[in-house]
Design a protein around this motif. Structure first.
Motif, PDB file in Angstrom:
ATOM      1  N   ILE A  62     104.366  26.146 -16.723  1.00  0.00           N
ATOM      2  CA  ILE A  62     105.119  25.519 -15.617  1.00  0.00           C
ATOM      3  C   ILE A  62     104.292  24.355 -15.079  1.00  0.00           C
ATOM      4  N   GLU A  63     104.892  23.185 -15.123  1.00  0.00           N
ATOM      5  CA  GLU A  63     104.204  21.996 -14.619  1.00  0.00           C
ATOM      6  C   GLU A  63     104.683  21.739 -13.187  1.00  0.00           C
ATOM      7  N   LEU A  64     103.716  21.500 -12.312  1.00  0.00           N
ATOM      8  CA  LEU A  64     104.078  21.334 -10.890  1.00  0.00           C
ATOM      9  C   LEU A  64     104.044  19.860 -10.481  1.00  0.00           C
ATOM     10  N   HIS A  65     104.821  19.553  -9.436  1.00  0.00           N
ATOM     11  CA  HIS A  65     104.811  18.174  -8.901  1.00  0.00           C
ATOM     12  C   HIS A  65     103.493  17.857  -8.221  1.00  0.00           C
ATOM     13  N   GLU A  66     102.989  18.871  -7.463  1.00  0.00           N
ATOM     14  CA  GLU A  66     101.744  18.659  -6.725  1.00  0.00           C
ATOM     15  C   GLU A  66     100.735  19.740  -7.080  1.00  0.00           C
ATOM     16  N   ALA A  67      99.482  19.362  -7.157  1.00  0.00           N
ATOM     17  CA  ALA A  67      98.438  20.326  -7.515  1.00  0.00           C
ATOM     18  C   ALA A  67      98.258  21.374  -6.417  1.00  0.00           C
ATOM     19  N   GLY A 105     110.703  38.894 -16.578  1.00  0.00           N
ATOM     20  CA  GLY A 105     110.128  38.557 -15.263  1.00  0.00           C
ATOM     21  C   GLY A 105     110.229  37.079 -14.948  1.00  0.00           C
ATOM     22  N   ILE A 106     110.850  36.312 -15.838  1.00  0.00           N
ATOM     23  CA  ILE A 106     110.906  34.857 -15.625  1.00  0.00           C
ATOM     24  C   ILE A 106     111.791  34.511 -14.412  1.00  0.00           C
ATOM     25  N   THR A 107     112.940  35.175 -14.351  1.00  0.00           N
ATOM     26  CA  THR A 107     113.890  34.847 -13.279  1.00  0.00           C
ATOM     27  C   THR A 107     113.256  35.101 -11.907  1.00  0.00           C
ATOM     28  N   SER A 108     112.618  36.295 -11.780  1.00  0.00           N
ATOM     29  CA  SER A 108     112.034  36.612 -10.462  1.00  0.00           C
ATOM     30  C   SER A 108     110.856  35.693 -10.148  1.00  0.00           C
ATOM     31  N   LEU A 109     110.115  35.317 -11.193  1.00  0.00           N
ATOM     32  CA  LEU A 109     108.985  34.406 -10.971  1.00  0.00           C
ATOM     33  C   LEU A 109     109.493  33.070 -10.426  1.00  0.00           C
ATOM     34  N   LEU A 110     110.519  32.550 -11.075  1.00  0.00           N
ATOM     35  CA  LEU A 110     111.043  31.253 -10.652  1.00  0.00           C
ATOM     36  C   LEU A 110     111.618  31.343  -9.229  1.00  0.00           C
ATOM     37  N   GLN A 111     112.280  32.499  -8.963  1.00  0.00           N
ATOM     38  CA  GLN A 111     112.849  32.714  -7.622  1.00  0.00           C
ATOM     39  C   GLN A 111     111.729  32.733  -6.572  1.00  0.00           C
ATOM     40  N   ASP A 112     110.634  33.476  -6.883  1.00  0.00           N
ATOM     41  CA  ASP A 112     109.519  33.586  -5.950  1.00  0.00           C
ATOM     42  C   ASP A 112     108.819  32.240  -5.765  1.00  0.00           C
ATOM     43  N   MET A 113     108.736  31.479  -6.840  1.00  0.00           N
ATOM     44  CA  MET A 113     108.106  30.155  -6.737  1.00  0.00           C
ATOM     45  C   MET A 113     108.913  29.258  -5.806  1.00  0.00           C
ATOM     46  N   LYS A 114     110.244  29.369  -5.942  1.00  0.00           N
ATOM     47  CA  LYS A 114     111.116  28.563  -5.080  1.00  0.00           C
ATOM     48  C   LYS A 114     110.903  28.934  -3.617  1.00  0.00           C
ATOM     49  N   THR A 138     108.245  30.204  -2.285  1.00  0.00           N
ATOM     50  CA  THR A 138     106.930  29.782  -1.761  1.00  0.00           C
ATOM     51  C   THR A 138     106.846  28.271  -1.592  1.00  0.00           C
ATOM     52  N   GLY A 139     107.887  27.573  -1.997  1.00  0.00           N
ATOM     53  CA  GLY A 139     107.932  26.127  -1.778  1.00  0.00           C
ATOM     54  C   GLY A 139     107.324  25.285  -2.883  1.00  0.00           C
ATOM     55  N   LEU A 140     106.945  25.912  -3.979  1.00  0.00           N
ATOM     56  CA  LEU A 140     106.374  25.134  -5.083  1.00  0.00           C
ATOM     57  C   LEU A 140     107.475  24.360  -5.795  1.00  0.00           C
ATOM     58  N   LYS A 141     107.192  23.083  -6.081  1.00  0.00           N
ATOM     59  CA  LYS A 141     108.204  22.265  -6.753  1.00  0.00           C
ATOM     60  C   LYS A 141     107.872  22.125  -8.242  1.00  0.00           C
ATOM     61  N   LEU A 142     108.834  22.435  -9.084  1.00  0.00           N
ATOM     62  CA  LEU A 142     108.634  22.419 -10.532  1.00  0.00           C
ATOM     63  C   LEU A 142     108.934  21.039 -11.105  1.00  0.00           C
ATOM     64  N   LYS A 143     108.050  20.579 -11.979  1.00  0.00           N
ATOM     65  CA  LYS A 143     108.283  19.286 -12.618  1.00  0.00           C
ATOM     66  C   LYS A 143     108.876  19.478 -14.029  1.00  0.00           C
TER      67      LYS A 143
END
Lengths: 307, 253
Positions: free
Chosen positions: A232-237, A271-280, A282-287
């Motif tokens: 998963i690549e993020l917009h911000e470090a 576990g991908i769906t829940s991971l992506l949901q949890d990332m959303k 927590t406010g992490l933005k996916l690139k």
């Protein structure tokens, strides 16, 4: 599918008490390409040497086409062709004569037209009147293959066929092996090149320290034992992972700009769906997102390490 | 019986002789010719007749046996050792060939080579000395039997040798002295009584005298004892090779 080679509880202990094979049981199916994969000294060569009659087993039994390799050695050996690991050739002989000699050893009447076809198929026809010591290493290896094919075997053993062979020749050799299989020959090859097994083998048998660790279809093995990785690549470090994501065993990469997540693709819940949901949450933005399949090499290394 | 395999091994080995004709044929012929020139013509002219024949003619059976023994041993020892050394023995071991067929192929070729060399030496000898063979069939029988027996012996040496030094030990250190001290260049009667008795323990004495009897009808040893000794050694070699090869010693692990 019918088994052409059946190995039952095969063990070999050499005179110096080194146990090269420990109770190996393996069935090889007709018309398949099976790769015996293992590090140096794993017992691969000992195993095929026993089947071919060069090494005497300590215990166990082997049948080829339902004939015992010791009681019915004439029948079994006439079915088998062997390409050894070393370039074991009489250097001062001529290519055509040397290949014809092997055919004679196997009790077959001289057949110059067949030898011509084999040499042409292996791009050796131009060298038929050359002495073996005048050939390159790759050509010598092809001479060994020609010799092994000279008596039209139905089972072919190739012991490290690509050892010391350049990339181009390796590709050519793989093509020859595939064509042989298509013509009805069962191929058993030993290798420690994972990519070779991945490229041409239908099944893989992993051997280490004389023990058979696993036998499976190459693709199934990769699927069942291999892990997938979601990158998963993020917009911000990020400096640290949010506590909500700790349960996923994530790894932070690329100075905090990427996260990797290992998952079992054969599992119902990755576990991908829940991971992506949890990332959303927590406010992490996916690139960007990317997945990688672990290779046979990773599996092999893991198996050997565990063993 | 795998006749094609026997034929393949036989002609493969004969082909080796063709490739190394200088070493296989010329070398023994030249060295034996030198013996005839030095001992037969030059020195032989000053030595009185032995057993009723000139010294030059007298040494022909001995020199013939010297060549047959050394050639038979080295041909077959090298024939089986060389594939072991290069690793190409794998294809003989992996082929549907019995131990008997392997022996027939290798030993048959070695014996044939020695026979060819022996016949050439006899022809060469006829240029230097007067050659009479009183019992040609017996001579031929002994010639073939000697070639076969010592080719088997050489095969055994080749099987058991692990390096070139071991390969050379028996022919150089044992066989050559036994032949020279076995009456190839003299009669045993010429020796002091003690050494005559010692000579009877040298098996090669019986072989050389058997061959000499077939040439001139006279020798130090009864011809029947000579033939029985040779057959006895042949049987011992067959048993030795059979045991070694059945155990796979020297070639299989």
């Amino acid at each position: 599918m019918q088994n052409v080679v059946s190995i039952k509880k095969l063990s070999k202990t050499y005179d110096n008490d080194f146990q090269a094979l420990k109770n190996i049981t393996l069935d090889i199916k007709k018309n398949e390409i099976i790769a015996l994969l293992g590090p140096n000294g794993a017992g691969k060569t000992t195993m095929i040497s026993i089947i071919c009659g060069i090494v005497i087993p300590t215990s166990g039994s082997v049948t080829v086409d339902n004939f015992d390799i010791i009681k019915d050695y004439r029948r079994t050996r006439s079915l088998i062709g062997l390409v050894p690991q070393e370039l074991s050739l009489e250097q001062f002989e001529y290519v055509f004569n040397n290949v014809s000699y092997t055919r004679g050893l196997y009790g077959k009447a001289p057949n110059p037209s067949l030898i011509e076809k084999i040499l042409k198929d292996l791009s050796l026809w131009d060298k038929r009147h050359s002495r073996i010591n005048e050939l390159s290493g790759g050509m010598k290896r092809r001479v060994l293959i020609a010799k092994a094919l000279s008596h039209e075997p139905s089972v072919l053993f190739l012991d490290e066929p690509s050892a010391g062979v350049d990339v181009e020749l390796r590709q050519e050799m793989w093509q020859v092996i595939k064509e042989l299989r298509n013509s009805g020959v069962t191929i058993i090859l030993t290798t420690h090149y994972i990519e070779e097994a991945e490229a041409i083998a239908d099944r893989v048998a992993v051997i280490n320290k004389g023990e058979l660790l696993v036998v499976d279809n190459t693709s199934d093995l990769v699927k069942s034992m291999g892990q997938k990785t979601l990158l998963i690549e993020l917009h911000e470090a990020i400096r640290t992972l949010p506590s909500k994501l700790e349960r996923y065993n994530l790894t932070v990469l690329n100075n905090g700009l990427s996260i990797s997540y290992n998952y079992d693709s054969s599992s119902k819940q990755t576990g991908i769906t829940s991971l992506l949901q949890d990332m959303k949450e927590t406010g992490l933005k996916l690139k960007d997102l990317n997945t990688e399949q672990s290779s046979l090499e990773n599996i092999f290394v893991e198996l050997v390490r565990e063993n | 019986m795998n006749f094609y395999a026997i034929r393949a091994i036989y002609f493969h080995e004969m082909d080796r002789m063709r490739r190394t004709i200088g070493q296989s044929i010329l070398s023994p012929v030249i060295s034996t010719s030198l013996y005839f020139i030095v001992f037969g013509s030059v020195i032989g002219g000053m030595i009185p007749e032995l057993d009723g024949v000139s010294y030059g003619s007298f040494i022909v059976p001995g020199l013939l046996m010297l060549t047959l023994l050394t050639q038979s041993i080295s041909n077959s020892a090298f024939g089986i050792f060389f594939p072991k050394f290069t690793g190409s023995i794998y294809e003989v071991l992996a082929a549907p060939v019995s131990s008997f067929e392997i022996i027939v192929g290798f030993v048959g070729a070695s014996a044939t080579k020695s026979l060819i060399v022996g016949i050439i030496i006899l022809l060469t000898a006829s240029f230097f000395v007067e050659l009479k063979i009183q019992y040609p069939l017996l001579m031929l029988f002994l010639l073939v039997l000697t070639c076969l027996t010592f080719s088997l012996f050489g095969f055994l040496i080749g099987l058991l040798s692990n390096n070139f030094e071991q390969l050379q030990v028996v022919p150089l250190i044992i066989i050559t002295p036994l032949v020279f001290l076995g009456g190839s260049l003299y009669t045993i009667e010429m020796l002091p009584e003690f050494w005559q008795k010692v000579s009877y323990f040298n098996p090669v004495v019986y072989l050389i005298n058997g061959m000499r009897w077939s040439f001139y009808g006279a020798s130090d040893i009864n011809i029947f004892i000579s033939v029985v000794s040779l057959v006895g050694f042949l049987i011992a070699c067959i048993v030795g090779v059979a045991i070694v090869i059945s155990k796979g010693y020297g070639v299989k692990t």
